[in-house]
Design a protein around this motif. Sequence first.
Motif, PDB file in Angstrom:
ATOM      1  N   GLU A   1      -4.829   1.353  -1.157  1.00 20.91           N
ATOM      2  CA  GLU A   1      -5.079   0.504  -2.581  1.00 20.91           C
ATOM      3  C   GLU A   1      -3.256  -0.691  -2.361  1.00 20.91           C
ATOM      4  OE1 GLU A   1      -5.009  -0.204  -7.899  1.00 20.91           O
ATOM      5  OE2 GLU A   1      -4.774   1.518  -6.763  1.00 20.91           O
TER       6      GLU A   1
ATOM      7  N   ARG B   1      -6.874  -2.194   0.296  1.00 15.86           N
ATOM      8  CA  ARG B   1      -6.435  -3.501   0.602  1.00 15.86           C
ATOM      9  C   ARG B   1      -7.578  -4.169   1.726  1.00 15.86           C
ATOM     10  NH1 ARG B   1      -3.597  -5.024   5.563  1.00 15.86           N
ATOM     11  NH2 ARG B   1      -1.459  -6.255   5.224  1.00 15.86           N
ATOM     12  N   GLY B   2      -7.729  -6.187   0.825  1.00 15.07           N
ATOM     13  CA  GLY B   2      -8.591  -6.101   2.045  1.00 15.07           C
ATOM     14  C   GLY B   2     -10.449  -5.863   2.085  1.00 15.07           C
ATOM     15  N   GLU B   3     -10.746  -5.247   0.875  1.00 15.63           N
ATOM     16  CA  GLU B   3     -11.618  -5.249   0.706  1.00 15.63           C
ATOM     17  C   GLU B   3     -12.249  -5.509  -0.237  1.00 15.63           C
ATOM     18  OE1 GLU B   3     -13.697  -4.150   3.182  1.00 15.63           O
ATOM     19  OE2 GLU B   3     -12.285  -3.479   4.333  1.00 15.63           O
ATOM     20  N   THR B   4     -12.090  -5.609  -1.005  1.00 15.95           N
ATOM     21  CA  THR B   4     -12.180  -6.074  -2.440  1.00 15.95           C
ATOM     22  C   THR B   4     -11.275  -6.480  -3.494  1.00 15.95           C
ATOM     23  OG1 THR B   4     -14.133  -4.094  -2.858  1.00 15.95           O
ATOM     24  CG2 THR B   4     -13.882  -5.157  -5.016  1.00 15.95           C
TER      25      THR B   4
ATOM     26  N   GLN C   1      -6.125  -5.051  -4.930  1.00 12.56           N
ATOM     27  CA  GLN C   1      -7.522  -5.601  -3.856  1.00 12.56           C
ATOM     28  C   GLN C   1      -7.501  -3.244  -4.091  1.00 12.56           C
ATOM     29  OE1 GLN C   1      -6.112  -6.905  -0.250  1.00 12.56           O
ATOM     30  NE2 GLN C   1      -4.928  -8.860  -1.502  1.00 12.56           N
TER      31      GLN C   1
ATOM     32  N   HIS D   1       1.289  -1.232   0.259  1.00 14.18           N
ATOM     33  CA  HIS D   1      -0.295   0.336   0.211  1.00 14.18           C
ATOM     34  C   HIS D   1       1.068   1.021   0.068  1.00 14.18           C
ATOM     35  CE1 HIS D   1       0.888  -0.641   4.424  1.00 14.18           C
ATOM     36  NE2 HIS D   1       1.081   0.384   5.238  1.00 14.18           N
TER      37      HIS D   1
ATOM     38  N   ARG E   1     -13.833 -12.816  -1.226  1.00 16.65           N
ATOM     39  CA  ARG E   1     -13.040 -12.985  -0.053  1.00 16.65           C
ATOM     40  C   ARG E   1     -12.614 -14.827   0.477  1.00 16.65           C
ATOM     41  NH1 ARG E   1     -11.961  -9.588   3.375  1.00 16.65           N
ATOM     42  NH2 ARG E   1     -13.371  -7.953   2.913  1.00 16.65           N
TER      43      ARG E   1
END
Length: 408
Positions: free
Chosen positions: A268, A290-293, A287, A242, A313
């Motif tokens: 991102e 980060r860690g979401e989509t 992503q 990131h 996920r």
Amino acid sequence: MKKTLSFLLLSGLLHLGGRAQAQQRLATGAQKPMAAAEWIDESTGHRIVRLSGLSGENESFYFHNNPFLKKNGRDGDKMVYYHKSPEGKQLYVVSLKTRQSQPLTRAFASVSGEIVAPKRREVFYQTGDSVYATHVDTKKTRLVFVFPADFKATITTLNADETLLGGVWATDEEKEISKKYPAKSDYFNRIYEAKLPRTLFTVNVQDGTINKLFTDKAWLNHVQFSPTDPKLLMFCHEGPWHKVDRIWTIDIQSKDVKLVHKRTMDMEIVGHEFFSPDGKTIWYDQQLPRGETFFVSGTDLKNGYERKCQLERNEWSVHYTVSPSQLLFAGDGGNETAVAKAPDGKWIYLLRPQGVKFTSEKLVNMKQHDYALEPNVHFSPDEKWVIFRANFEGKSQIYAVEIAKSNL
């Protein structure tokens, strides 16, 4: 009836004639070791075959390193892999037709490097400061290059016309950080924050000429030549994903450096980049944020167009790969502590692009696998199997899962 598998290992003959063993539906990894070298995963219905059978541990190549050579005469396609024993780490080759394994390297205490030259039918590797090449069929070995005292570095890739090896040099100061803090969780941020210079270089495989291409006070890493353009080298700016615009290319003749993808939002991340088989696209884990989509995205190197295919996920994987036909993808899943924090992500996945999303199929239940060992999926050259490594039997071994679902 489907063609059956048989394979000959150095440790003895193991014939998988008929379907007797394959008829066993077993929980993958529930037995250590499994009762047979072939079984049907009871969770997925797909047939799994253990390709390695030697004592010690065996590991397939990193996900973006090609391990395959095409058949030569009556012999089938071959795959190169690592065999690890108390005596050291050596390269072996297995015939995907006969399943016969043979050693490639035996004279060295331990070797590293995962570089197959399919046209030359050689495997390049490094031991200490020296780079060697061994012919897969004749086993003839030659010394390629010895790094000078003032430029100790490592090779990681070979260009498309198989004339140049590529790699990266790091400072002694950086090497000391790695030595003092061997765990990734300890050295990763330290090296990133140190901003020490690294140098990209090539070595001519015939005369050993070294060419220093590019130096930057960034953690240059993940060096890969294009599979089709011998002048194009990809590398990354390593570090917390990131915080970096990670993926870059350099033309080794013009020295033109280009950013492949620039981040578009806070947090991102993109990474674990790899070339498509035709060399036209660089694919990567993306992503937003980060860690979401989650996406597997690709940048067209000619026009800069970016294609995104979204994942759920649980489908997020440590690494992805694309099939020789480029119609299918595969992922190796991930555990609960990885970036996706997936509650049910420990699977080998087959991924089919459907517009802007993937549809997934579970191939292997990896619940008994310790993801400290990355599975690193590869499609077989005939695109009928996904090959990976796993430790669900207690030790690291190499497996192939059949893409076609068993009808038993």
